[in-house]
Design an enzyme around this catalytic site. Structure first.
Site, mmCIF file in Angstrom:
data_model
loop_
_atom_site.group_PDB
_atom_site.id
_atom_site.type_symbol
_atom_site.label_atom_id
_atom_site.label_comp_id
_atom_site.label_asym_id
_atom_site.label_seq_id
_atom_site.Cartn_x
_atom_site.Cartn_y
_atom_site.Cartn_z
ATOM 1 N N SER A 51 0.460 10.717 5.870
ATOM 2 C CA SER A 51 1.272 9.607 5.368
ATOM 3 C C SER A 51 2.550 10.140 4.741
ATOM 4 O O SER A 51 2.522 10.969 3.828
ATOM 5 C CB SER A 51 0.478 8.810 4.327
ATOM 6 O OG SER A 51 1.355 8.012 3.554
ATOM 7 N N LYS B 253 0.834 -1.210 0.000
ATOM 8 C CA LYS B 253 0.000 0.000 0.000
ATOM 9 C C LYS B 253 0.863 1.251 0.000
ATOM 10 O O LYS B 253 0.444 2.305 -0.506
ATOM 11 C CB LYS B 253 -0.984 -0.015 1.175
ATOM 12 C CG LYS B 253 -0.342 -0.075 2.562
ATOM 13 C CD LYS B 253 -0.015 1.288 3.130
ATOM 14 C CE LYS B 253 0.773 1.182 4.410
ATOM 15 N NZ LYS B 253 1.120 2.503 4.971
ATOM 16 N N ASP C 108 -5.550 -0.147 5.208
ATOM 17 C CA ASP C 108 -4.331 0.654 5.230
ATOM 18 C C ASP C 108 -4.165 1.427 3.925
ATOM 19 O O ASP C 108 -3.685 2.562 3.912
ATOM 20 C CB ASP C 108 -3.124 -0.262 5.462
ATOM 21 C CG ASP C 108 -2.026 0.417 6.272
ATOM 22 O OD1 ASP C 108 -2.162 1.606 6.578
ATOM 23 O OD2 ASP C 108 -1.029 -0.259 6.585
#
Length: 318
Positions: A246, A183, A236
């Site tokens: 992030s 991810k 996620d």
């Protein structure tokens, strides 16, 4: 006593959360950093503004080896060296990886690296949609705790859960670690899309096709499809591809804007893109989004070129 090796943002946040239930030892690589945390009762370098409870003891140097689980909260590319250097203290105990990625040297994920380096330890992984500050502040968070040994998995789930940190147990450690690793690659791509001003629709398309690639590689490496549909995969992915908290997403944004990015910030997806592409090619799998991200981070392509490459692919059924 819970031992957490790694005093970055995530390791510190876990220490703060777990200190509600009892003593926690937080190991820092650098004694200067450890001394600063002891004196200020705060990790000003990595998690400023969060007070360290008195139940947390910050140490450095030799790793203590009492029985009980050890959480390994360090960058993926540093994990192998750490395991090798401290394997004596880490032997014959549950080792819970709290990092996301694939090792560039071996192509292994965290639990595979633990099994290779410390064969008498019990590997596990704690992963899923979470930001360190949310965990430290006690905001509701759900994660996956994956361990191939059911008894150890149940014990870890009980020991590491808190009133605000809810752990779901899985025996599919390979699937859980692949979801957490891959991810980050897709998040870099999504950040690049948004940084380049290509729009929300393009990001949604990239997330969806990226998720298909995640499942493709996971299946090729023996993971269960339902694992990728859970917290450690889809959950996620959704968080990391849509939030500027992030690091991987922010790094992608900087690529999309053609701006420099802070080299001191760990971006696991950059190395993982290369490692994942190598594993995919060895299996004969096509992963065009991953290939585009790998080319972006290496400087082989600019965002516009990567988009053209993806859009020029032959039309196909979904």
């Amino acid at each position: 006593m819970t031992l957490i090796c790694g005093a970055g943002a995530f390791g510190t946040a876990l220490a703060v959360a777990l200190a509600q239930a009892g003593p926690v030892t937080l190991w820092a690589r650098d004694e200067g950093h450890a001394a600063q945390m002891r004196s200020r009762r705060e990790n000003t370098r990595r998690l400023p503004g969060i007070a360290l409870p008195e139940a947390i003891t910050v140490i450095s140097g030799a790793v203590p080896d009492p029985a009980g689980p050890c959480l390994l909260a360090m960058p993926m590319q540093a994990l192998g060296e750490y395991l090798t250097a401290h394997r004596g203290a880490l032997r014959a105990r549950p080792l819970v990886a709290c990092c996301k990625g694939m090792d560039l040297t071996t192509g292994l994920g965290p639990t595979g690296l633990i099994a290779q380096t410390c064969p008498d330890a019990i590997p596990a992984i704690l992963t899923g949609p979470s930001f360190a500050r949310d965990i430290a502040l006690g905001l509701p968070t759900a994660l996956t705790l994956a361990c191939g040994d059911p008894g150890t998995g149940a014990m870890l789930q009980s020991v590491l859960s808190t009133p605000t940190l809810r752990l779901y147990r899985s025996m599919d450690a390979v699937g859980a670690e692949l979801g957490g690793a891959l991810k980050n690659v897709i998040a870099i791509g999504c950040g690049a899309v948004m940084g380049a001003g290509l729009g929300e629709s393009a990001r949604a398309a990239l997330m969806t096709r990226g998720f298909a690639e995640m499942n493709r590689l996971a299946a090729g490496l023996g993971a269960r499809p339902e694992t990728l549909a859970g917290l450690s995969g889809f959950g996620d992915l959704a968080l990391t591809c849509t939030s500027a908290q992030s690091r991987n997403y922010r790094y992608g944004e900087s690529l999309g804007r053609g701006e420099a990015f802070d080299a001191s910030v760990t971006v696991e997806g950059a190395a993982t893109a290369r490692a994942a592409l190598g594993r995919a090619r060895a299996l004969g799998l096509e992963m065009p989004v991953t290939a585009a991200v790998a080319a972006l981070v290496s400087g082989e392509l600019h965002v516009a070129q990567a988009v053209d490459m993806l859009l020029a692919r032959p039309l196909k059924e979904e």
